[in-house]
Enzyme design. Structure first.
Site, PDB file in Angstrom:
ATOM      1  N   ASP A  84      -4.218  -7.997  -7.026  1.00 51.45           N
ATOM      2  CA  ASP A  84      -4.897  -7.170  -5.672  1.00 51.45           C
ATOM      3  C   ASP A  84      -6.341  -6.891  -6.121  1.00 51.45           C
ATOM      4  O   ASP A  84      -7.055  -7.864  -6.869  1.00 51.45           O
ATOM      5  CB  ASP A  84      -4.132  -5.568  -5.914  1.00 51.45           C
ATOM      6  CG  ASP A  84      -4.341  -4.899  -4.723  1.00 51.45           C
ATOM      7  OD1 ASP A  84      -5.335  -4.324  -4.349  1.00 51.45           O
ATOM      8  OD2 ASP A  84      -3.179  -5.055  -3.905  1.00 51.45           O
ATOM      9  N   ASP A  85      -7.138  -5.846  -6.074  1.00 50.23           N
ATOM     10  CA  ASP A  85      -8.557  -5.886  -6.161  1.00 50.23           C
ATOM     11  C   ASP A  85      -8.832  -5.937  -7.639  1.00 50.23           C
ATOM     12  O   ASP A  85      -8.195  -6.056  -8.656  1.00 50.23           O
ATOM     13  CB  ASP A  85      -8.675  -4.206  -5.641  1.00 50.23           C
ATOM     14  CG  ASP A  85     -10.118  -4.077  -5.132  1.00 50.23           C
ATOM     15  OD1 ASP A  85     -11.120  -5.034  -5.426  1.00 50.23           O
ATOM     16  OD2 ASP A  85     -10.621  -3.312  -4.507  1.00 50.23           O
ATOM     17  N   LYS A 160      -3.755 -10.953   0.871  1.00 54.37           N
ATOM     18  CA  LYS A 160      -3.688  -9.601   1.404  1.00 54.37           C
ATOM     19  C   LYS A 160      -5.119  -9.397   1.717  1.00 54.37           C
ATOM     20  O   LYS A 160      -6.068  -9.451   0.949  1.00 54.37           O
ATOM     21  CB  LYS A 160      -3.294  -8.701   0.267  1.00 54.37           C
ATOM     22  CG  LYS A 160      -3.502  -7.326   0.640  1.00 54.37           C
ATOM     23  CD  LYS A 160      -3.024  -6.289  -0.571  1.00 54.37           C
ATOM     24  CE  LYS A 160      -3.230  -4.783  -0.258  1.00 54.37           C
ATOM     25  NZ  LYS A 160      -2.743  -4.048  -1.606  1.00 54.37           N
ATOM     26  N   ASP A 162      -7.613  -6.612   2.808  1.00 50.68           N
ATOM     27  CA  ASP A 162      -7.980  -5.081   2.890  1.00 50.68           C
ATOM     28  C   ASP A 162      -8.988  -4.951   3.996  1.00 50.68           C
ATOM     29  O   ASP A 162      -9.649  -5.723   4.446  1.00 50.68           O
ATOM     30  CB  ASP A 162      -8.283  -4.556   1.740  1.00 50.68           C
ATOM     31  CG  ASP A 162      -7.774  -3.110   1.422  1.00 50.68           C
ATOM     32  OD1 ASP A 162      -7.591  -2.451   2.563  1.00 50.68           O
ATOM     33  OD2 ASP A 162      -7.500  -2.515   0.488  1.00 50.68           O
ATOM     34  N   SER A 194      -4.109  -5.320   6.460  1.00 53.67           N
ATOM     35  CA  SER A 194      -4.154  -3.912   6.431  1.00 53.67           C
ATOM     36  C   SER A 194      -4.852  -3.375   7.515  1.00 53.67           C
ATOM     37  O   SER A 194      -4.870  -2.023   8.002  1.00 53.67           O
ATOM     38  CB  SER A 194      -5.129  -3.468   5.270  1.00 53.67           C
ATOM     39  OG  SER A 194      -4.704  -3.965   4.009  1.00 53.67           O
ATOM     40  N   ARG A 219       0.321  -3.546   6.762  1.00 51.06           N
ATOM     41  CA  ARG A 219       0.309  -2.144   6.212  1.00 51.06           C
ATOM     42  C   ARG A 219       0.100  -1.254   7.620  1.00 51.06           C
ATOM     43  O   ARG A 219      -0.808  -1.540   8.210  1.00 51.06           O
ATOM     44  CB  ARG A 219      -0.773  -1.964   5.223  1.00 51.06           C
ATOM     45  CG  ARG A 219      -0.469  -2.373   3.763  1.00 51.06           C
ATOM     46  CD  ARG A 219       0.501  -1.885   3.083  1.00 51.06           C
ATOM     47  NE  ARG A 219      -0.064  -0.341   2.925  1.00 51.06           N
ATOM     48  CZ  ARG A 219      -0.813   0.242   2.250  1.00 51.06           C
ATOM     49  NH1 ARG A 219      -1.496  -0.671   1.142  1.00 51.06           N
ATOM     50  NH2 ARG A 219      -1.304   1.458   1.897  1.00 51.06           N
ATOM     51  N   ASP A 223      -1.460   4.388   1.170  1.00 49.29           N
ATOM     52  CA  ASP A 223      -0.834   3.740  -0.121  1.00 49.29           C
ATOM     53  C   ASP A 223       0.137   4.494  -0.880  1.00 49.29           C
ATOM     54  O   ASP A 223      -0.101   5.910  -0.922  1.00 49.29           O
ATOM     55  CB  ASP A 223      -2.083   3.737  -1.201  1.00 49.29           C
ATOM     56  CG  ASP A 223      -3.438   2.794  -0.678  1.00 49.29           C
ATOM     57  OD1 ASP A 223      -3.260   2.299   0.310  1.00 49.29           O
ATOM     58  OD2 ASP A 223      -4.443   2.732  -1.617  1.00 49.29           O
TER      59      ASP A 223
HETATM   60  C1  GLA Z   1      -6.593   0.082  -0.757  1.00 49.71           C
HETATM   61  C2  GLA Z   1      -5.304  -0.590  -0.469  1.00 49.71           C
HETATM   62  C3  GLA Z   1      -4.540  -0.721  -1.717  1.00 49.71           C
HETATM   63  C4  GLA Z   1      -5.219  -1.453  -2.851  1.00 49.71           C
HETATM   64  C5  GLA Z   1      -6.511  -0.792  -2.835  1.00 49.71           C
HETATM   65  C6  GLA Z   1      -7.467  -1.520  -3.837  1.00 49.71           C
HETATM   66  O1  GLA Z   1      -6.346   1.426  -1.055  1.00 49.71           O
HETATM   67  O2  GLA Z   1      -4.655  -0.013   0.579  1.00 49.71           O
HETATM   68  O3  GLA Z   1      -3.408  -1.212  -1.555  1.00 49.71           O
HETATM   69  O4  GLA Z   1      -5.405  -2.897  -2.416  1.00 49.71           O
HETATM   70  O5  GLA Z   1      -7.449  -0.678  -1.821  1.00 49.71           O
HETATM   71  O6  GLA Z   1      -8.613  -1.395  -4.193  1.00 49.71           O
END
Ligand code: GLA
Length: 423
Positions: A84-85, A160, A162, A194, A219, A223
């Site tokens: 992820d991030d 993914k 965002d 997202s 999404r 979250d």
């Molecule tokens: C958003 C996304 C999360 C995650 C964070 C990472 O909030 O919805 O799922 O990926 O960013 O910073």
């Protein structure tokens, strides 16, 4: 009641035509994708000095890939490890390409992908449509083609995307452009968007039919966090019939609504609530990405996540997203039609009164004939409960407990038994 029956009938009719819907032309995610995703459990932990096992580094993803492969998770279908991030360096290289943080990913992402592929595990990565990711790392804005090409050259299998730090009103062109760039690389890359969540948060009209043409999954909502409240708030969002009208019907092979990660095996959920999250995510045909520590997961959590009868409901080839058909006080009934004409059902007891309660599913509520016998199988107990006419009632534990059932009309079961005998 009349309204409920009509609603169920329309949903089953829509399911019949799901295969005709236009979808992203990459042939991926014909059933909900499954694997592991770092964010909910490991967030943006950068402190590899003090916390070397849990920080966002190549070690974490290799560890999880090994666990998926060596502990048998891949045999159940959990075959993806997703970053992820917080993985990139803060600056792009001289050619404008993303680079992984050199201290935390010293061998780079291509090497990591090769290691995981060698274990039979696919690699997913994270980026952001805007100028920066949500945690402030370089975003994809103005670098769409370069980033798609970079990911493909690294052997990435899923992206993914965002939506922080962006102009949300341009997402309707920006997200499809990224999908096109991924397609043009020639590498099949599962595309998770997202986009609708950001539009919803802005109170914009979300066109899910259009989104389903461009993304494999997306999404819809907030979250997930490590709490039962977070889980049931998400279930309520999907249970709301007007939301189902809006996006439930575009779910199907190649396209999935994403209620976010499974938190089973983390700190907050009781045993009953863990069973509930898994049951609902499977009934809703949701992508199943665990965000937990597979190096230290309890046998109890593992048993829930590896329940093959419930995974079969999630992976059912018809691909219908299950929905709520009855809600009274703290009791709910949900159902999901399956490809073999049987129906998966959840009986849910949200009461906090401390006592178990008897909950009834009326067969006609879930699209089955009101008369004629139906066999009932309990999918957590792995037990046939018998054959019933009109309805089935059973006790369900409180505080979020579920009983998950598979209902099969007896005439159908008899025919299958006869066919099996002939074979
Ligand atoms: C958003 C996304 C999360 C995650 C964070 C990472 O909030 O919805 O799922 O990926 O960013 O910073």
């Amino acid at each position: 009641m009349q309204g409920t029956i009509r609603f169920c009938f329309l949903v089953m009719l829509a399911a019949t035509f799901t295969g005709l819907a236009v979808s992203l032309n990459n042939g991926l995610a014909r059933t909900p994708p499954m694997g592991w995703l770092a964010w909910e459990r490991f967030r943006c932990d950068l402190n590899c000095k003090d916390d070397p096992d849990d920080c966002i580094s190549e070690k974490l993803f290799l560890d999880m890939g090994k666990r998926l492969s060596e502990d048998g998770w891949t045999k159940f279908g959990y075959d993806r490890v997703n970053i992820d991030d917080c993985w990139p360096a803060k600056e792009r290289d001289a050619e404008g390409r993303l680079v992984a943080d050199p201290e935390r990913f010293p061998h780079g992402i291509k090497w990591l992908a090769e290691q995981l592929h060698g274990m039979g595990v696919k690699l997913g990565i994270y980026e952001d449509y805007g100028t920066k990711t949500c945690a402030g790392y370089p975003g994809t804005m103005d670098h769409i083609t370069t980033d798609a090409d970079t990911f493909a050259s690294w052997g990435v299998d899923m992206l993914k995307m965002d939506g922080c730090n962006s102009n949300i009103s341009t997402m309707d062109t920006g997200y499809p452009a990224i999908g096109d760039a991924l397609n043009k690389t020639g590498r099949p890359i599962l595309y998770s968007c997202s986009w609708p969540d950001y539009e919803r948060a802005r109170h914009m009209d979300v066109n899910y039919t259009f989104i389903a043409e461009h993304c494999n999954m997306w999404r819809n909502y907030h979250d997930i966090g490590d709490s039962w409240q977070s889980v049931y708030t998400i279930i309520d969002f999907y249970g709301n019939a007007s939301n189902y009208e809006l996006f439930g019907k575009v779910a199907g092979p190649g396209n999935w609504n994403d209620p976010d990660m499974l938190i089973i095996g983390d700190f907050s959920l009781s045993f009953e609530q863990s069973k509930a999250q898994f049951a609902f995510w499977c009934l809703m045909a949701s992508p199943l990405f665990m965000s937990n520590d597979l190096r230290a997961i309890s046998d109890e959590a593992k048993t829930i996540l590896q329940n093959t009868e419930i995974l079969a409901v999630n992976q059912d080839p018809l691909g219908v997203q299950g929905y709520r058909v009855h809600q009274y006080n703290n009791h709910e009934v949900w159902c999901k039609p399956l490809h073999d004409k049987s129906v998966a059902v959840i009986l849910w007891n949200r009461s906090t009164g401390g006592m178990h309660s008897k909950i009834t599913v009326q067969f006609k509520q879930v699209g089955l004939p009101a008369s004629g016998n139906v066999t009932v199988r309990d999918l957590y107990e792995h037990q046939d409960m018998g054959s019933f006419s009109g309805s089935y009632s059973t006790y369900v534990n409180p505080a979020g407990g579920v009983v998950m059932l598979k209902l099969t009309p007896v005439a159908l079961a008899d025919r299958r038994a006869a066919e099996a005998y002939v074979l």
